[in-house]
Design an enzyme around this catalytic site. Structure first.
Site, PDB file in Angstrom:
ATOM      1  N   GLY A 277       0.848  -1.210   0.000  1.00 37.70           N
ATOM      2  CA  GLY A 277       0.000   0.000   0.000  1.00 37.70           C
ATOM      3  C   GLY A 277       0.869   1.240   0.000  1.00 37.70           C
ATOM      4  O   GLY A 277       2.052   1.179  -0.329  1.00 37.70           O
ATOM      5  N   ASN A 278       0.299   2.372   0.341  1.00 38.99           N
ATOM      6  CA  ASN A 278       1.105   3.594   0.473  1.00 38.99           C
ATOM      7  C   ASN A 278       0.468   4.502   1.530  1.00 38.99           C
ATOM      8  O   ASN A 278      -0.565   4.171   2.091  1.00 38.99           O
ATOM      9  CB  ASN A 278       1.269   4.296  -0.882  1.00 38.99           C
ATOM     10  CG  ASN A 278      -0.070   4.685  -1.483  1.00 38.99           C
ATOM     11  OD1 ASN A 278      -0.806   5.474  -0.902  1.00 38.99           O
ATOM     12  ND2 ASN A 278      -0.402   4.117  -2.638  1.00 38.99           N
ATOM     13  N   HIS A 279       1.105   5.621   1.776  1.00 35.40           N
ATOM     14  CA  HIS A 279       0.697   6.471   2.905  1.00 35.40           C
ATOM     15  C   HIS A 279      -0.486   7.402   2.618  1.00 35.40           C
ATOM     16  O   HIS A 279      -0.845   8.204   3.470  1.00 35.40           O
ATOM     17  CB  HIS A 279       1.869   7.340   3.356  1.00 35.40           C
ATOM     18  CG  HIS A 279       2.986   6.550   3.960  1.00 35.40           C
ATOM     19  ND1 HIS A 279       2.827   5.802   5.089  1.00 35.40           N
ATOM     20  CD2 HIS A 279       4.274   6.390   3.575  1.00 35.40           C
ATOM     21  CE1 HIS A 279       3.970   5.214   5.389  1.00 35.40           C
ATOM     22  NE2 HIS A 279       4.860   5.549   4.484  1.00 35.40           N
TER      23      HIS A 279
ATOM     24  N   ALA B 297      -3.714   7.807  -4.980  1.00 36.59           N
ATOM     25  CA  ALA B 297      -2.329   7.337  -5.105  1.00 36.59           C
ATOM     26  C   ALA B 297      -2.416   5.848  -5.459  1.00 36.59           C
ATOM     27  O   ALA B 297      -2.368   4.983  -4.587  1.00 36.59           O
ATOM     28  CB  ALA B 297      -1.589   7.547  -3.799  1.00 36.59           C
TER      29      ALA B 297
END
Ligand code: CTP
Length: 415
Positions: free
Chosen positions: A216-218, A284
């Site tokens: 995943g990402n932030h 994102a």
């Protein structure tokens, strides 16, 4: 940017009126000329005498004072911008319905310049469908709303309803004059977003490795959510396709669709894009996804683990390059170096109308912050650099930039 600008400040009867003195001081310090029109009840929270001293101008309250006729038309004509801060629920409703029972409303109705409204009230009043509808009505006329902030309220409750701080209002005004076309920044704006259908993506995507783990990402999804609120306030019918996030949205103008993976997001966007006028991709999206997803939890065995990744589909590129006539496509770029060059290249590569660039090098910009600092570039390379501000205010700037560039569509009135 405010040097020589004529700011008409409308003050209505909220406890937040005590901030007017600071606001006027800041505006005057920036070189602006300030005139005040306030309601009778606002005088209980800030005295006309102090505001008159600070603004170096008489304060206007009634149609007549000391046998002088206060000309509401002249005040409206004088201003480059009419900032209404604080705007109470009561005054908002009178503005929305033209109930002209005081000088302030008469000035509002006769002004031709852009109107910027900063509401202030208790959280339940702010969330009440009447207030939401009144703000939407005012937005539909082209007025710009500065969303109220979250925090401690005069009632002792915590929540949304605090008027934006004077510093934020001054930053917003500075950007207003800096970025808008000289011809249009002093005229009332037409709301061209009203009645448009908008597709907005938000949040991260999660790409499963096994039933427990994912890549995943932030991204928090916040930018996309506040954009959805802003577009809905301006009368767009919004479809918000979001990856996993804890954020809530409770707005009748926003249809929320939850997805998990880049592939889910792609499929959803492609299935609805045909009917859309505006496409704003702030998600994102993961650029890579595992080739194989293990059906059971992968056990550790002391060895390195290899996860083979394949690229995901670029949703924005697909929608941009295949956009139909009249569709307006906005992308985001998060860069760490050669920001402007990379963002301009992305406009070409993905056939965008506008790109919103933020740099991870800027303090307060990017993931997991409440603020953002963006540069907005259009396909003709016109570029506007904005100051650091709350994501809600960035959403207002983005919506204004879109509004300036899209076609006005006359709405069919229902019989
Ligand atoms: N985007 C998308 N689908 C993807 C990847 C990105 O729709 N699979 C969109 C994002 O929502 C954003 C824009 O593309 O609006 C820019 O994404 P970014 O990751 O910054 O750029 P990339 O095109 O992936 O290029 P690079 O990784 O080289 O920076």
């Amino acid at each position: 940017m405010l040097k020589g600008k004529k700011i008409l400040l409308g003050i209505t009867g909220s406890i937040a009126a005590y901030k007017s003195a600071v606001l006027i001081r800041l505006l005057v310090k920036e070189g602006a000329h300030v005139k005040v029109v306030m309601t009778e009840s606002a005088t209980q929270f800030a005295t006309a005498l102090s505001l008159s001293v600070l603004s170096k101008n008489p304060v206007n309250i009634d149609f007549a004072s000391d046998s002088n006729w206060n000309n509401h038309v002249k005040l409206g004509e004088w201003a480059d911008v009419f900032l209404i801060a604080p705007a109470t629920a009561n005054s908002l409703s009178k503005m929305a319905y033209g109930i002209c029972d005081n000088l302030f409303i008469a000035v509002y109705l006769s002004s031709r310049c852009p109107v910027i409204i900063a509401p202030a009230m208790d959280l339940d009043m702010y969330k009440h469908p009447t207030t939401v509808a009144n703000l939407a009505k005012l937005s539909s006329y082209g007025d710009v709303v500065i969303p109220a902030e979250k925090g401690e309220l005069a009632s002792g409750l915590e929540g949304e309803g605090r008027m934006a701080e004077p510093e934020s209002l001054v930053t917003f005004l500075n950007d207003h004059f800096k970025t808008k076309n000289k011809k249009t920044n002093t005229r009332r704006t037409k709301n061209k977003i009203l009645g448009k259908k908008a597709l907005i993506t938000a949040g991260p995507t999660y790409e499963a490795i096994d039933p427990v783990r994912f890549i995943g990402n932030h991204a928090s999804g916040r930018m996309g959510f506040v954009l959805a609120e802003e577009m809905a306030r301006r009368g767009a019918e919004v479809t918000l396709v979001t990856g996993p996030t804890n954020l809530q949205i409770d707005n009748p103008g926003v249809k929320r669709v939850d997805v998990v993976t880049a592939e889910d997001m792609y499929k959803k966007c492609v299935s609805v894009v045909k009917s859309m006028d505006l496409i704003i991709m702030s998600a994102a999206v993961a650029d890579f996804t595992p080739v194989d997803v293990a059906s059971q939890k992968v056990k550790k065995n002391g060895q390195h683990m290899m996860v083979k990744l394949k690229p995901t589909k670029d949703i924005l590129k697909e929608l941009g390059t295949k956009k139909s006539k009249g569709q307006f496509v906005v992308g985001f770029a998060l860069e760490t170096e050669n920001e402007i060059k990379n963002a301009k290249a992305k406009i070409k590569k993905k056939n965008l109308d506008l790109i919103v660039l933020n740099s991870l090098r800027d303090k307060g910009a990017g993931f997991k912050t409440d603020t953002n600092r963006v540069t907005i570039i259009d396909r003709g390379n016109k570029m506007n650099e904005y100051e650091l501000k709350s994501k809600e205010l960035v959403a207002v700037d983005i919506a204004n930039e879109i509004n300036e560039r899209i076609q006005y569509k006359r709405l069919k009135l229902s019989k």
